[in-house]
Design a protein around this motif. Structure first.
Motif, mmCIF file in Angstrom:
data_model
loop_
_atom_site.group_PDB
_atom_site.id
_atom_site.type_symbol
_atom_site.label_atom_id
_atom_site.label_comp_id
_atom_site.label_asym_id
_atom_site.label_seq_id
_atom_site.Cartn_x
_atom_site.Cartn_y
_atom_site.Cartn_z
ATOM 1 N N ARG A 114 -5.999 -12.277 9.104
ATOM 2 C CA ARG A 114 -5.589 -13.733 8.744
ATOM 3 C C ARG A 114 -6.043 -14.680 9.797
ATOM 4 O O ARG A 114 -5.010 -14.914 10.645
ATOM 5 C CB ARG A 114 -4.250 -13.637 8.097
ATOM 6 N N GLY A 115 -7.360 -14.824 10.072
ATOM 7 C CA GLY A 115 -7.594 -15.751 11.284
ATOM 8 C C GLY A 115 -7.373 -14.846 12.461
ATOM 9 O O GLY A 115 -8.018 -13.533 12.837
ATOM 10 N N ALA A 116 -6.547 -15.539 13.365
ATOM 11 C CA ALA A 116 -6.276 -14.677 14.506
ATOM 12 C C ALA A 116 -5.226 -13.710 14.422
ATOM 13 O O ALA A 116 -4.740 -12.943 15.289
ATOM 14 C CB ALA A 116 -5.950 -15.521 15.695
ATOM 15 N N ALA A 117 -4.500 -13.665 13.230
ATOM 16 C CA ALA A 117 -3.421 -12.794 13.067
ATOM 17 C C ALA A 117 -4.056 -11.433 12.281
ATOM 18 O O ALA A 117 -4.995 -11.502 11.479
ATOM 19 C CB ALA A 117 -2.451 -13.387 12.325
ATOM 20 N N ARG A 118 -3.434 -10.333 12.539
ATOM 21 C CA ARG A 118 -3.774 -9.099 11.694
ATOM 22 C C ARG A 118 -2.551 -8.643 11.081
ATOM 23 O O ARG A 118 -1.552 -8.465 11.248
ATOM 24 C CB ARG A 118 -4.299 -7.876 12.642
ATOM 25 N N LEU A 119 -2.737 -8.316 9.628
ATOM 26 C CA LEU A 119 -1.624 -7.892 8.997
ATOM 27 C C LEU A 119 -1.856 -6.700 8.333
ATOM 28 O O LEU A 119 -2.728 -6.048 7.778
ATOM 29 C CB LEU A 119 -1.730 -8.737 7.564
ATOM 30 N N VAL A 120 -0.727 -5.701 8.678
ATOM 31 C CA VAL A 120 -0.685 -4.176 8.362
ATOM 32 C C VAL A 120 0.388 -4.230 7.237
ATOM 33 O O VAL A 120 1.441 -4.237 7.641
ATOM 34 C CB VAL A 120 -0.535 -3.391 9.692
ATOM 35 N N THR A 121 -0.151 -3.679 6.203
ATOM 36 C CA THR A 121 0.805 -3.704 5.117
ATOM 37 C C THR A 121 1.281 -2.231 4.784
ATOM 38 O O THR A 121 0.259 -1.241 4.456
ATOM 39 C CB THR A 121 0.305 -4.543 3.798
ATOM 40 N N LEU A 122 2.415 -1.957 4.650
ATOM 41 C CA LEU A 122 2.737 -0.435 4.049
ATOM 42 C C LEU A 122 2.650 -0.604 2.537
ATOM 43 O O LEU A 122 3.058 -1.471 1.863
ATOM 44 C CB LEU A 122 4.157 -0.432 4.057
ATOM 45 N N TYR A 123 1.820 0.223 2.028
ATOM 46 C CA TYR A 123 1.093 0.114 0.840
ATOM 47 C C TYR A 123 1.453 1.465 -0.301
ATOM 48 O O TYR A 123 0.596 2.178 -0.470
ATOM 49 C CB TYR A 123 -0.179 -0.145 0.836
ATOM 50 N N ARG A 124 2.764 1.504 -0.538
ATOM 51 C CA ARG A 124 3.220 2.590 -1.244
ATOM 52 C C ARG A 124 4.335 2.162 -2.305
ATOM 53 O O ARG A 124 5.555 2.874 -1.976
ATOM 54 C CB ARG A 124 3.526 3.771 -0.174
ATOM 55 N N PRO A 125 4.163 1.260 -2.859
ATOM 56 C CA PRO A 125 5.054 0.498 -3.626
ATOM 57 C C PRO A 125 5.992 1.456 -4.472
ATOM 58 O O PRO A 125 7.281 1.047 -4.823
ATOM 59 C CB PRO A 125 4.665 -0.761 -4.106
ATOM 60 N N ASP A 126 5.041 2.240 -5.156
ATOM 61 C CA ASP A 126 5.806 3.194 -6.181
ATOM 62 C C ASP A 126 6.770 4.180 -5.482
ATOM 63 O O ASP A 126 7.632 4.717 -6.241
ATOM 64 C CB ASP A 126 4.831 4.025 -6.853
ATOM 65 N N LYS A 127 6.941 4.382 -4.264
ATOM 66 C CA LYS A 127 7.657 5.230 -3.441
ATOM 67 C C LYS A 127 8.799 4.252 -2.375
ATOM 68 O O LYS A 127 9.103 4.672 -1.519
ATOM 69 C CB LYS A 127 7.166 6.370 -2.670
ATOM 70 N N ALA A 128 8.831 2.972 -2.779
ATOM 71 C CA ALA A 128 9.792 2.181 -1.563
ATOM 72 C C ALA A 128 9.291 2.345 -0.308
ATOM 73 O O ALA A 128 9.938 2.030 0.431
ATOM 74 C CB ALA A 128 11.177 2.538 -1.838
ATOM 75 N N ASN A 129 7.765 2.248 -0.325
ATOM 76 C CA ASN A 129 6.831 2.377 0.928
ATOM 77 C C ASN A 129 7.696 3.418 1.843
ATOM 78 O O ASN A 129 7.785 3.211 3.016
ATOM 79 C CB ASN A 129 7.095 1.042 1.655
ATOM 80 N N ALA A 130 8.148 4.557 1.419
ATOM 81 C CA ALA A 130 8.783 5.728 2.229
ATOM 82 C C ALA A 130 7.880 6.169 3.026
ATOM 83 O O ALA A 130 6.429 6.258 2.597
ATOM 84 C CB ALA A 130 9.414 6.564 1.131
ATOM 85 N N LEU A 131 7.962 6.581 4.282
ATOM 86 C CA LEU A 131 7.044 6.666 5.224
ATOM 87 C C LEU A 131 6.884 8.233 5.208
ATOM 88 O O LEU A 131 7.941 9.082 5.578
ATOM 89 C CB LEU A 131 7.266 6.114 6.618
ATOM 90 N N THR A 132 5.551 8.965 5.310
ATOM 91 C CA THR A 132 5.036 10.107 5.484
ATOM 92 C C THR A 132 4.649 10.158 6.861
ATOM 93 O O THR A 132 4.303 9.117 7.649
ATOM 94 C CB THR A 132 3.906 10.463 4.457
ATOM 95 N N GLN A 133 4.277 11.568 7.176
ATOM 96 C CA GLN A 133 3.918 11.715 8.442
ATOM 97 C C GLN A 133 2.386 11.123 8.715
ATOM 98 O O GLN A 133 1.938 10.595 10.005
ATOM 99 C CB GLN A 133 3.766 13.113 8.837
ATOM 100 N N LEU A 134 1.569 11.150 7.756
ATOM 101 C CA LEU A 134 0.220 10.471 7.683
ATOM 102 C C LEU A 134 0.399 8.850 7.972
ATOM 103 O O LEU A 134 -0.273 8.516 8.594
ATOM 104 C CB LEU A 134 -0.473 10.850 6.293
ATOM 105 N N MET A 135 1.363 8.564 7.138
ATOM 106 C CA MET A 135 1.424 6.897 7.320
ATOM 107 C C MET A 135 1.926 6.509 8.737
ATOM 108 O O MET A 135 1.429 5.392 9.217
ATOM 109 C CB MET A 135 2.462 6.403 6.237
ATOM 110 N N LEU A 136 2.601 7.491 9.427
ATOM 111 C CA LEU A 136 3.146 7.159 10.896
ATOM 112 C C LEU A 136 1.966 7.101 11.589
ATOM 113 O O LEU A 136 1.736 6.253 12.659
ATOM 114 C CB LEU A 136 4.155 8.074 11.274
ATOM 115 N N ALA A 137 1.199 8.064 11.490
ATOM 116 C CA ALA A 137 -0.214 8.116 12.075
ATOM 117 C C ALA A 137 -1.459 7.000 11.924
ATOM 118 O O ALA A 137 -1.822 6.492 12.915
ATOM 119 C CB ALA A 137 -0.869 9.524 11.874
#
Length: 201
Positions: A7-30
Motif C-alpha cells: 500500500r504505497g510505502a507500506a506493506r500489508l501482511v494478512t493472516l488469511y485463514r478466516p474459516d479457522k479464526a486465523n489459527a496459526l500453523t507451523q507453515l504459517m509461522l514460516a
C-alpha cells in the motif's frame, strides 16, 4: 496461509485463514517469518500485520498443538524478527487476539484494534508456557500487575481496557485505514530516516 500486498510505502501482511479464526500453523509461522524478512530486505518503511475476517488470530492451530506446535521455536523466531524490524511495525487487529498470536503483536511498535476485539492468553489453563519474550514485552506495555492478570490469571481484556492499559494505541472500526493514518509521517519520510529513528528505540 498469508497474503502480502503493498500500500504505497507500506506493506500489508494478512493472516488469511478466516474459516479457522486465523489459527496459526507451523507453515504459517514460516511464511510470516519469510514475509517480514523480505520486507526488511526490500527496505519497506512501514510493516502492517492484520487478519482476514472477524478474528485476528485464535493462536496456535489445535491440530498442530497435538504435534508440539505450542512449544515450537518458530514462535519466538518470528517475534524476534518483528521486534528487530528496521522500520515501523503496526498490528492492525481486525478482531480478537488470543494465545500464541500475542507474540507477534507484542513485538510490534504500535497496535490498532477494532472496538469488538478481546485479548486473552490462556496458557495457564492449557498447560503451556508463554513465548519466552512475551511476559517482559507485555509487562513493559501494561505494567507487572496487569501482565500477571493476563498471563497468570487468564483474564480476558476488552478493547477499551486494552486502550486504557496501553496494550493498544488506537481503537477504530477500520483498522487498516487507521493504521495507515497513524503511520502517515513515516510513510512520507525517507526510508533511511525511518530506519534511523527506529534505531533510537
Amino acid at each position: 496461509m498469508i497474503r502480502v500486498e503493498d500500500r504505497g510505502a507500506a506493506r500489508l501482511v494478512t493472516l488469511y485463514r478466516p474459516d479457522k479464526a486465523n489459527a496459526l500453523t507451523q507453515l504459517m509461522l514460516a511464511e510470516l517469518d519469510a514475509a517480514v524478512a523480505r520486507a526488511a530486505a526490500d527496505g519497506v518503511s512501514v510493516l502492517i500485520l492484520t487478519g482476514r475476517g472477524k478474528v485476528f488470530s485464535a493462536g496456535a492451530d489445535l491440530d498442530g498443538m497435538t504435534q508440539g506446535l505450542g512449544q515450537a521455536p518458530e514462535w519466538e523466531v518470528l517475534s524476534r524478527r518483528i521486534a528487530h524490524y528496521p522500520g515501523l511495525t503496526i498490528a492492525a487487529l481486525n478482531g480478537t487476539l488470543a494465545g500464541g498470536a500475542f507474540g507477534m503483536v507484542l513485538a510490534c511498535d504500535l497496535r490498532v484494534a477494532v472496538p469488538a476485539a478481546q485479548f486473552f492468553y490462556p496458557v495457564m489453563k492449557r498447560g503451556y508456557l508463554p513465548q519466552p519474550s512475551d511476559p517482559a514485552r507485555l509487562q513493559a506495555l501494561v505494567g507487572p500487575a496487569r501482565a500477571r492478570q493476563i498471563i497468570l490469571a487468564g483474564r480476558r481484556v476488552t478493547a477499551d481496557e486494552a486502550l486504557a492499559w496501553g496494550l493498544v494505541d488506537v481503537i477504530d472500526e477500520d483498522v487498516v485505514e487507521a493504521t495507515l493514518a497513524l503511520a502517515a509521517d513515516a510513510l512520507q519520510a525517507d526510508p533511511a530516516h525511518v530506519r534511523r529513528m527506529k534505531a533510537m528505540f
